[in-house]
Design a protein around this motif. Structure first.
Motif, PDB file in Angstrom:
ATOM      1  N   ASN A 141      22.616  41.567  32.798  1.00 51.14           N
ATOM      2  CA  ASN A 141      21.639  41.796  31.741  1.00 51.14           C
ATOM      3  C   ASN A 141      22.016  42.848  30.707  1.00 51.14           C
ATOM      4  OD1 ASN A 141      19.257  40.120  32.915  1.00 51.14           O
ATOM      5  ND2 ASN A 141      19.864  41.436  34.615  1.00 51.14           N
ATOM      6  N   ILE A 142      22.927  43.766  31.039  1.00 57.00           N
ATOM      7  CA  ILE A 142      23.189  44.900  30.162  1.00 57.00           C
ATOM      8  C   ILE A 142      24.616  44.922  29.636  1.00 57.00           C
ATOM      9  CG2 ILE A 142      23.238  47.421  30.025  1.00 57.00           C
ATOM     10  CD1 ILE A 142      21.014  47.481  32.104  1.00 57.00           C
ATOM     11  N   CYS A 143      25.583  44.643  30.492  1.00 57.06           N
ATOM     12  CA  CYS A 143      26.994  44.824  30.144  1.00 57.06           C
ATOM     13  C   CYS A 143      27.414  43.926  28.974  1.00 57.06           C
ATOM     14  CB  CYS A 143      27.879  44.535  31.350  1.00 57.06           C
ATOM     15  SG  CYS A 143      29.645  44.688  30.994  1.00 57.06           S
ATOM     16  N   PRO A 144      27.880  44.500  27.866  1.00 57.90           N
ATOM     17  CA  PRO A 144      28.286  43.672  26.717  1.00 57.90           C
ATOM     18  C   PRO A 144      29.563  42.876  26.994  1.00 57.90           C
ATOM     19  CG  PRO A 144      28.782  45.979  26.302  1.00 57.90           C
ATOM     20  CD  PRO A 144      27.990  45.939  27.578  1.00 57.90           C
ATOM     21  N   VAL A 145      30.467  43.426  27.800  1.00 58.39           N
ATOM     22  CA  VAL A 145      31.705  42.710  28.118  1.00 58.39           C
ATOM     23  C   VAL A 145      31.390  41.487  28.977  1.00 58.39           C
ATOM     24  CG1 VAL A 145      33.949  42.859  29.277  1.00 58.39           C
ATOM     25  CG2 VAL A 145      33.094  44.800  27.947  1.00 58.39           C
ATOM     26  N   GLY A 146      30.509  41.658  29.961  1.00 61.94           N
ATOM     27  CA  GLY A 146      30.115  40.534  30.806  1.00 61.94           C
ATOM     28  C   GLY A 146      29.442  39.427  30.022  1.00 61.94           C
ATOM     29  N   THR A 147      28.567  39.813  29.086  1.00 58.03           N
ATOM     30  CA  THR A 147      27.887  38.813  28.263  1.00 58.03           C
ATOM     31  C   THR A 147      28.882  38.070  27.378  1.00 58.03           C
ATOM     32  OG1 THR A 147      25.872  40.144  28.248  1.00 58.03           O
ATOM     33  CG2 THR A 147      26.077  38.454  26.554  1.00 58.03           C
ATOM     34  N   PHE A 148      29.834  38.791  26.804  1.00 55.69           N
ATOM     35  CA  PHE A 148      30.833  38.137  25.953  1.00 55.69           C
ATOM     36  C   PHE A 148      31.677  37.164  26.761  1.00 55.69           C
ATOM     37  CE2 PHE A 148      35.099  37.973  24.114  1.00 55.69           C
ATOM     38  CZ  PHE A 148      34.802  37.530  22.828  1.00 55.69           C
ATOM     39  N   LEU A 149      32.145  37.573  27.923  1.00 60.63           N
ATOM     40  CA  LEU A 149      32.974  36.699  28.743  1.00 60.63           C
ATOM     41  C   LEU A 149      32.195  35.510  29.294  1.00 60.63           C
ATOM     42  CD1 LEU A 149      35.148  39.267  30.735  1.00 60.63           C
ATOM     43  CD2 LEU A 149      35.790  37.926  28.733  1.00 60.63           C
ATOM     44  N   SER A 150      30.874  35.644  29.371  1.00 55.74           N
ATOM     45  CA  SER A 150      30.062  34.534  29.879  1.00 55.74           C
ATOM     46  C   SER A 150      30.144  33.313  28.965  1.00 55.74           C
ATOM     47  CB  SER A 150      28.602  34.971  30.041  1.00 55.74           C
ATOM     48  OG  SER A 150      27.978  35.182  28.779  1.00 55.74           O
ATOM     49  N   PHE A 151      30.406  33.523  27.664  1.00 55.00           N
ATOM     50  CA  PHE A 151      30.563  32.391  26.747  1.00 55.00           C
ATOM     51  C   PHE A 151      31.742  31.513  27.164  1.00 55.00           C
ATOM     52  CE2 PHE A 151      28.516  35.474  23.740  1.00 55.00           C
ATOM     53  CZ  PHE A 151      27.352  34.743  23.535  1.00 55.00           C
ATOM     54  N   PHE A 152      32.789  32.143  27.678  1.00 60.36           N
ATOM     55  CA  PHE A 152      34.010  31.419  28.038  1.00 60.36           C
ATOM     56  C   PHE A 152      33.979  30.927  29.480  1.00 60.36           C
ATOM     57  CE2 PHE A 152      34.948  34.387  24.657  1.00 60.36           C
ATOM     58  CZ  PHE A 152      35.713  33.646  23.770  1.00 60.36           C
ATOM     59  N   SER A 153      33.326  31.681  30.354  1.00 59.49           N
ATOM     60  CA  SER A 153      33.318  31.293  31.769  1.00 59.49           C
ATOM     61  C   SER A 153      32.569  29.980  32.010  1.00 59.49           C
ATOM     62  CB  SER A 153      32.700  32.408  32.618  1.00 59.49           C
ATOM     63  OG  SER A 153      31.351  32.622  32.268  1.00 59.49           O
TER      64      SER A 153
END
Length: 509
Positions: A202-214
């Motif tokens: 919910n918070i991590c910007p890197v995790g959210t960005f990588l979620s687009f590709f995962s």
């Protein structure tokens, strides 16, 4: 792949990265960095700020192939949360439930982060950055403990006439940074203890960005509907809360490929393999949504808000802790120098310009922990909080030392050769007559001129002195590099008679 193999491989690699990065922050000798520097440069945000397109491409390719293994293997903060959750599992197993992704919250946090970085307000943006947050926790909280242990070993080895270890003075570089690190640590521990990867989801910007590709990764966790008995073990052991075992659905945007689900499945119904397309979310294609009961519905955790609120409170704190008083041979108190408030901060050589440095620095504290002369310390100003600045109460920036540029993973401090560092102007020294002991006490000194490595200070007669024995410093601006040696050795207390101001644009002299 065997259901235990993936999990074991992931844990071994995660342990290597986690221990390597942790030791890199703790090692004040600079020895380990020669072997572990690549781990810091492999972090996503530092690679972006350093414009390291090779690392960025590698991380994106890995995500497109294997999913978000960056978050569970390479990111130290992700591994830290897994460790906290694993400890809780010793007391209570199978405690997780599936929850739908809070996409609005995730994208808002990512948007705030991007806007703050573009606006140059890095001190607020990096509160959300995983690598920087972990670095601050290690340097501020674990660093003093590590140094105390080292000093204990140094005392013990000295008793046996061995000097394998040497003592390191333990002191507080910045109270605001310590508070931010402590608040971050408490919030992350609470979130990981209660709900596993709440921060990552919910918070991590890197995790959210990588979620687009995962979502489009080649290999995914796939539930075999023919083997699945809907026991719910995968759901109860998914720390990312991304598996709906009853409907055979995995949210690949949150899955970090930890392998826990495979390890606990009694029918080996979960496989890590290539899956064509992206399965529809729960509720689509005749999948019925989960019943709205307390066991399967996750409520918004108020501790998420505590992260921002607690950090904001920490930002308002700007007082430094008092240092222990020193005494001379006669047990008289030696007054410490006062940390100067400079109009223009002094940033390390290799920064290029003050603005460039502030735009690239994430305040991870790696350079602070590696500075052998105790010159660097985190800024206490609100807009540039936790970004390193120079101060010369405990030492000066030696012209031959390039430690900060060698360790910086973001490119905020560019790596310089020793010859380049020695001629890079990062500040300018100024003399104040009212503080000089030659003027006030009528004694001779000349410390500043004797210790200037750039030979930029010459002692000249004091105007009006008929004896010709009172000599004061004259500073050659064209030679001064702003190393702070003159300010450090000046015997005047509490304020030095000679001090250094930073420059907006560094240059070679």
């Amino acid at each position: 792949m065997n259901k235990k193999t993936l999990q074991r491989i992931r844990r071994v690699l995660a342990a290597i990265f986690f221990l390597g990065i942790t030791l890199m922050f703790l090692d004040f000798t600079g020895t380990l960095h020669k072997f572990l520097a690549w781990m810091a440069k492999a972090q996503f945000l530092p690679a972006v700020l350093a414009l390291n397109f090779i690392v960025i491409a590698i991380l994106l390719i890995i995500t497109l192939l294997f999913g978000r293994i960056y978050c569970s293997v390479i990111c130290p903060l992700g591994v830290f949360q897994d460790g906290v959750a694993h400890v809780h599992n010793w007391f209570k197993k199978g405690r997780y439930t599936y929850s739908k992704a809070h996409n609005i919250l995730r994208y808002i946090m990512l948007g705030i982060f991007v806007v703050l970085m573009i606006a140059g307000v890095n001190s607020l943006a990096v509160l959300l950055a995983p690598y920087s947050a972990y670095g601050r926790m290690v340097q501020s909280l674990l660093g003093p403990i590590y140094q105390w242990c080292n000093n204990g070993l140094a005392a013990l080895s000295e008793h046996f006439h061995s000097y394998t270890f040497y003592t390191k003075e333990v002191w507080m570089r910045s109270l605001p940074t310590l508070i931010v690190a402590a608040v971050t640590f408490v919030v992350l521990v609470v979130l990981a203890w209660r709900n596993g990867r709440t921060y990552c989801n919910n918070i991590c910007p890197v995790g959210t960005f990588l979620s687009f590709f995962s979502r489009f990764s080649w290999f995914k966790m796939h539930i075999n509907e023919e083997k699945c008995i809907q026991c719910g073990m995968c759901t109860k052991n998914c720390k990312a809360s991304c598996i709906d075992g009853k409907n055979g659905f995995v949210d690949y945007s949150r899955c970090v490929t930890c392998g826990n689900c495979m390890a606990v499945c009694p029918k080996e119904a979960i496989e890590y393999k290539h899956v064509k397309g992206n399965p529809a979310p729960v509720g689509a294609n005749n999948h019925s949504p989960l019943p709205a009961d307390k066991k399967t519905e996750e409520t918004v955790d108020t501790s998420k808000r505590a992260f921002l609120i607690g950090s904001a409170v920490a930002l308002g704190t700007a007082a430094l802790a008092q240092e222990k008083k020193k005494v001379d041979g006669g047990l008289a108190f030696i007054e410490d120098k006062v940390m100067l408030v400079r109009k223009t901060p002094i940033v390390p050589a290799g920064a290029g310009s003050l603005q460039r440095f502030r735009n690239h620095c994430t305040g991870c504290q790696l350079c602070v922990s590696q500075c052998p002369n105790d010159v660097l310390r985190p800024s206490t100003t609100l807009l540039h909080l936790m970004q390193p600045e120079m101060s010369f109460e405990r030492g000066y920036c030696r012209p031959e030392c390039t430690a900060c540029g060698d360790v910086c993973p973001t490119g905020a401090i560019q790596k310089l050769l020793k010859e380049e560092k020695a001629v890079t102007k990062k500040g300018q020294a100024f003399w104040f007559a009212q503080n000089c002991i030659v003027v006030s006490d009528g004694v001779s000194c000349g410390n500043c001129a004797r210790h200037c490595p750039a030979e930029a200070i010459e002692m000249v007669p004091l105007r009006g002195d008929t004896t010709g024995r009172k000599l004061i410093p004259a500073i050659n601006e064209s030679k001064c590099i702003g190393c702070g040696a003159c300010e450090y050795v000046c015997p005047a207390r509490p304020l030095s008679a000679i001090y250094v101001e930073g420059v907006e644009q560094q240059r070679t002299i």
